[in-house]
Design a protein around this motif. Structure first.
Motif, mmCIF file in Angstrom:
data_model
loop_
_atom_site.group_PDB
_atom_site.id
_atom_site.type_symbol
_atom_site.label_atom_id
_atom_site.label_comp_id
_atom_site.label_asym_id
_atom_site.label_seq_id
_atom_site.Cartn_x
_atom_site.Cartn_y
_atom_site.Cartn_z
ATOM 1 N N GLY A 138 0.788 -1.234 0.000
ATOM 2 C CA GLY A 138 0.000 0.000 0.000
ATOM 3 C C GLY A 138 0.814 1.275 0.000
ATOM 4 O O GLY A 138 0.247 2.375 0.113
ATOM 5 N N LEU A 139 2.129 1.162 -0.142
ATOM 6 C CA LEU A 139 2.969 2.358 -0.095
ATOM 7 C C LEU A 139 2.850 3.175 -1.378
ATOM 8 O O LEU A 139 2.674 2.631 -2.464
ATOM 9 C CB LEU A 139 4.430 1.966 0.133
ATOM 10 N N GLY A 140 2.979 4.477 -1.227
ATOM 11 C CA GLY A 140 2.853 5.383 -2.356
ATOM 12 C C GLY A 140 4.132 5.525 -3.141
ATOM 13 O O GLY A 140 5.085 4.752 -3.005
ATOM 14 N N ILE A 141 4.182 6.555 -3.944
ATOM 15 C CA ILE A 141 5.293 6.795 -4.853
ATOM 16 C C ILE A 141 6.534 7.256 -4.076
ATOM 17 O O ILE A 141 6.435 7.901 -3.024
ATOM 18 C CB ILE A 141 4.874 7.859 -5.900
ATOM 19 N N GLU A 142 7.709 6.899 -4.598
ATOM 20 C CA GLU A 142 8.973 7.349 -4.006
ATOM 21 C C GLU A 142 9.261 8.775 -4.474
ATOM 22 O O GLU A 142 9.316 9.037 -5.682
ATOM 23 C CB GLU A 142 10.118 6.430 -4.423
ATOM 24 N N PRO A 143 9.475 9.725 -3.557
ATOM 25 C CA PRO A 143 9.674 11.120 -3.969
ATOM 26 C C PRO A 143 10.994 11.383 -4.680
ATOM 27 O O PRO A 143 11.153 12.440 -5.289
ATOM 28 C CB PRO A 143 9.595 11.889 -2.645
ATOM 29 N N LEU A 144 11.937 10.452 -4.633
ATOM 30 C CA LEU A 144 13.189 10.626 -5.365
ATOM 31 C C LEU A 144 13.194 9.850 -6.675
ATOM 32 O O LEU A 144 14.219 9.820 -7.374
ATOM 33 C CB LEU A 144 14.380 10.187 -4.498
ATOM 34 N N SER A 145 12.071 9.232 -7.012
ATOM 35 C CA SER A 145 11.998 8.463 -8.252
ATOM 36 C C SER A 145 11.695 9.384 -9.434
ATOM 37 O O SER A 145 11.181 10.496 -9.287
ATOM 38 C CB SER A 145 10.910 7.393 -8.154
ATOM 39 N N ALA A 146 11.979 8.872 -10.629
ATOM 40 C CA ALA A 146 11.698 9.636 -11.847
ATOM 41 C C ALA A 146 10.200 9.813 -12.065
ATOM 42 O O ALA A 146 9.766 10.757 -12.737
ATOM 43 C CB ALA A 146 12.328 8.931 -13.055
ATOM 44 N N GLU A 147 9.406 8.917 -11.491
ATOM 45 C CA GLU A 147 7.948 8.978 -11.667
ATOM 46 C C GLU A 147 7.303 10.101 -10.864
ATOM 47 O O GLU A 147 6.174 10.510 -11.164
ATOM 48 C CB GLU A 147 7.317 7.634 -11.279
ATOM 49 N N PHE A 148 7.987 10.582 -9.842
ATOM 50 C CA PHE A 148 7.443 11.658 -9.007
ATOM 51 C C PHE A 148 7.695 12.991 -9.706
ATOM 52 O O PHE A 148 8.757 13.592 -9.605
ATOM 53 C CB PHE A 148 8.096 11.637 -7.626
ATOM 54 N N THR A 149 6.708 13.456 -10.427
ATOM 55 C CA THR A 149 6.823 14.673 -11.231
ATOM 56 C C THR A 149 5.743 15.666 -10.822
ATOM 57 O O THR A 149 4.753 15.295 -10.182
ATOM 58 C CB THR A 149 6.656 14.353 -12.724
ATOM 59 N N PRO A 150 5.892 16.943 -11.194
ATOM 60 C CA PRO A 150 4.821 17.910 -10.939
ATOM 61 C C PRO A 150 3.500 17.471 -11.553
ATOM 62 O O PRO A 150 2.438 17.645 -10.933
ATOM 63 C CB PRO A 150 5.349 19.185 -11.587
ATOM 64 N N ALA A 151 3.541 16.912 -12.752
ATOM 65 C CA ALA A 151 2.307 16.459 -13.401
ATOM 66 C C ALA A 151 1.646 15.342 -12.605
ATOM 67 O O ALA A 151 0.421 15.305 -12.469
ATOM 68 C CB ALA A 151 2.601 15.994 -14.825
ATOM 69 N N TRP A 152 2.450 14.411 -12.084
ATOM 70 C CA TRP A 152 1.886 13.320 -11.281
ATOM 71 C C TRP A 152 1.228 13.865 -10.018
ATOM 72 O O TRP A 152 0.103 13.493 -9.676
ATOM 73 C CB TRP A 152 2.977 12.319 -10.891
ATOM 74 N N LEU A 153 1.919 14.752 -9.301
ATOM 75 C CA LEU A 153 1.374 15.274 -8.044
ATOM 76 C C LEU A 153 0.148 16.135 -8.289
ATOM 77 O O LEU A 153 -0.819 16.086 -7.522
ATOM 78 C CB LEU A 153 2.453 16.076 -7.301
ATOM 79 N N TYR A 154 0.146 16.901 -9.350
ATOM 80 C CA TYR A 154 -1.034 17.700 -9.691
ATOM 81 C C TYR A 154 -2.229 16.785 -9.946
ATOM 82 O O TYR A 154 -3.320 17.004 -9.403
ATOM 83 C CB TYR A 154 -0.756 18.569 -10.914
ATOM 84 N N ALA A 155 -2.037 15.750 -10.751
ATOM 85 C CA ALA A 155 -3.142 14.833 -11.056
ATOM 86 C C ALA A 155 -3.604 14.086 -9.814
ATOM 87 O O ALA A 155 -4.805 13.848 -9.627
ATOM 88 C CB ALA A 155 -2.704 13.834 -12.134
#
Length: 280
Positions: A138-155
């Motif tokens: 159930g853990l969320g996204i890693e904030p140092l990963s490439a997937e953690f982007t402004p677009a991801w957090l906005y969505a």
């Protein structure tokens, strides 16, 4: 509680001396920490070589091929790597030293005064991973990963009425940021911690995400924050607390504008911010 930078500093500190070494013995001095210590752990580990150590959120996963030893530092835990002389540790175990993993030449020791940490054995699943374990799935996204982007957090925040700081601390959304680094990142981005997450637009998220990453990376480079119990695997301390802009500085002058730092309670945690430099 150790947050992502402290856990990552620990991972790096224990990885260099231990990866590639074989386990010689397992010593458990208490029957349980947060959870009962696994029965028969020595049968899984003794004779096995440590292949890798990775971090998922605030968990450390020691890969032994047939499974992973999961370690969590809890609120007050720390891991030390101790050299051995003639098979014995240089430093004898103390009152709160609850678990040892003896390798050829070194001992990995878990010290946990409050016993909120964890030592668990996670057998590999059919895919050869442990990511489906209930503590990890159930853990969320890693904030140092490439997937953690402004677009991801906005969505991810559309329609979310939660204030931005508690949202950043929600491990089901984003892992490992914690109270200290959420406060510091929001200050660096100029965002009031009370701002509803859904009320933040793309431009402000484009500023926040890089600041989260920069804050965490700066903390890792500084060895994390040593406020109470946290120490490095070699016994040293972190010094990122010397760089805090707002955390723990209630009433002190802002390092940017000179006005007093404010504090409030959010989700039962203290929040520190500058009412002038941070805007809703």
């Amino acid at each position: 509680m150790p947050e992502l930078p402290e856990v990552e500093v620990t991972r790096r500190g224990i990885a260099a001396p231990l990866i590639g070494r074989r386990v010689c013995a397992v010593v458990a001095r208490v029957p349980r920490l947060r959870y009962p210590l696994p029965a028969g752990l020595a049968a899984h580990l003794v004779g096995r070589r440590l292949l890798d150590i990775r971090r998922r959120g605030k968990y450390l996963l020691l890969d032994f091929g047939t499974g992973h030893l999961l370690l969590h530092l809890g609120m007050s835990g720390s891991l030390r790597v101790l050299p051995q002389v003639a098979g014995a540790d240089v430093a004898p175990a103390q009152k709160h030293d609850h678990f040892d993993l003896l390798f050829d030449g070194f001992t990995l020791r878990l010290r946990d005064p409050r016993r909120f940490g964890a030592v668990l054995w996670l057998p590999a699943d059919e895919a050869g991973t442990v990511d489906s374990h209930p503590l990890l799935a159930g853990l969320g996204i890693e904030p140092l990963s490439a997937e953690f982007t402004p677009a991801w957090l906005y969505a991810a925040t559309r329609g979310c009425r939660t204030a931005i700081k508690p949202l950043l601390m929600d491990s089901h959304r984003v892992v490992g940021i914690g109270n200290i680094y959420a406060s510091e990142s929001l200050f660096r981005a100029g965002i009031d911690p009370r701002t509803p997450a859904a009320g933040i637009g793309p431009r402000r998220y484009a500023r926040l995400v890089p600041e989260i990453r920069a804050t965490l990376e700066a903390a890792i480079a500084a060895g994390g924050s040593s406020l109470r119990d946290f120490i490095h695997s070699d016994g040293g301390s972190g010094y990122f607390q010397q760089q805090y802009f707002v955390y723990g500085r209630s009433g002190e002058p802002c390092r940017v504008c000179g006005r007093p730092i404010h504090t409030l309670r959010q989700a039962q945690r203290a929040t520190f911010y500058c009412g002038h430099c941070q805007r809703r």
